[in-house]
Design a protein around this motif. Structure first.
Motif, PDB file in Angstrom:
ATOM      1  N   LYS A  30       0.833  -1.200   0.000  1.00  0.00           N
ATOM      2  CA  LYS A  30       0.000   0.000   0.000  1.00  0.00           C
ATOM      3  C   LYS A  30       0.872   1.257   0.000  1.00  0.00           C
ATOM      4  O   LYS A  30       1.787   1.383   0.806  1.00  0.00           O
ATOM      5  CB  LYS A  30      -0.889  -0.004   1.246  1.00  0.00           C
ATOM      6  N   MET A  39       1.436   5.166   0.790  1.00  0.00           N
ATOM      7  CA  MET A  39       0.925   6.126   1.760  1.00  0.00           C
ATOM      8  C   MET A  39       1.508   7.490   1.446  1.00  0.00           C
ATOM      9  O   MET A  39       2.615   7.596   0.915  1.00  0.00           O
ATOM     10  CB  MET A  39       1.288   5.704   3.184  1.00  0.00           C
ATOM     11  N   SER A  91      -0.310  13.751   4.939  1.00  0.00           N
ATOM     12  CA  SER A  91      -1.437  14.681   4.930  1.00  0.00           C
ATOM     13  C   SER A  91      -0.890  16.108   4.986  1.00  0.00           C
ATOM     14  O   SER A  91       0.309  16.318   5.232  1.00  0.00           O
ATOM     15  CB  SER A  91      -2.332  14.429   6.146  1.00  0.00           C
ATOM     16  N   ASP A 127      -2.445   6.527  10.112  1.00  0.00           N
ATOM     17  CA  ASP A 127      -3.042   6.617   8.783  1.00  0.00           C
ATOM     18  C   ASP A 127      -4.477   7.130   8.913  1.00  0.00           C
ATOM     19  O   ASP A 127      -5.197   6.785   9.850  1.00  0.00           O
ATOM     20  CB  ASP A 127      -3.033   5.237   8.117  1.00  0.00           C
ATOM     21  N   SER A 128      -4.866   8.004   7.996  1.00  0.00           N
ATOM     22  CA  SER A 128      -6.234   8.525   7.958  1.00  0.00           C
ATOM     23  C   SER A 128      -6.649   8.673   6.503  1.00  0.00           C
ATOM     24  O   SER A 128      -5.848   8.467   5.592  1.00  0.00           O
ATOM     25  CB  SER A 128      -6.311   9.875   8.673  1.00  0.00           C
ATOM     26  N   GLU A 129      -7.892   9.052   6.275  1.00  0.00           N
ATOM     27  CA  GLU A 129      -8.361   9.256   4.912  1.00  0.00           C
ATOM     28  C   GLU A 129      -7.591  10.385   4.225  1.00  0.00           C
ATOM     29  O   GLU A 129      -7.422  10.377   3.009  1.00  0.00           O
ATOM     30  CB  GLU A 129      -9.852   9.562   4.909  1.00  0.00           C
ATOM     31  N   ALA A 130      -7.113  11.352   5.009  1.00  0.00           N
ATOM     32  CA  ALA A 130      -6.373  12.489   4.465  1.00  0.00           C
ATOM     33  C   ALA A 130      -4.909  12.152   4.205  1.00  0.00           C
ATOM     34  O   ALA A 130      -4.197  12.937   3.583  1.00  0.00           O
ATOM     35  CB  ALA A 130      -6.467  13.677   5.414  1.00  0.00           C
ATOM     36  N   GLY A 131      -4.439  11.024   4.691  1.00  0.00           N
ATOM     37  CA  GLY A 131      -3.038  10.630   4.580  1.00  0.00           C
ATOM     38  C   GLY A 131      -2.451  10.427   5.963  1.00  0.00           C
ATOM     39  O   GLY A 131      -3.174  10.428   6.960  1.00  0.00           O
TER      40      GLY A 131
END
Length: 64
Positions: free
Chosen positions: A2, A4, A7, A39-43
């Motif tokens: 994955k 990455m 953000s 890790d988040s949806e924004a990065g």
């Protein structure tokens, strides 16, 4: 594997670490190595960004 990305918050934390190391004339590597990342949806987010205090903040408080 994955991919990455950082953000906007993580980029800001990196820039603050750089600013702090320049102001204090210290090594930036330990600060970056100690970043706690999530890790988040924004990065990737930095959970413990560095705090940078400028000398003029104390002057403003004294003037008040």
């Amino acid at each position: 594997m994955k991919e990455m990305y950082l953000s906007e918050q993580a980029v800001g934390a990196l820039m603050m670490a750089l600013q702090k190391s320049l102001m204090e004339q210290s090594d930036i590597v330990p600060v970056i190595k100690n970043f706690k990342l999530r890790d988040s949806e924004a990065g990737l987010m930095v959970m413990n960004p560095p705090l940078v205090k400028f000398g003029n903040e104390e002057l403003e408080e004294d003037d008040a």
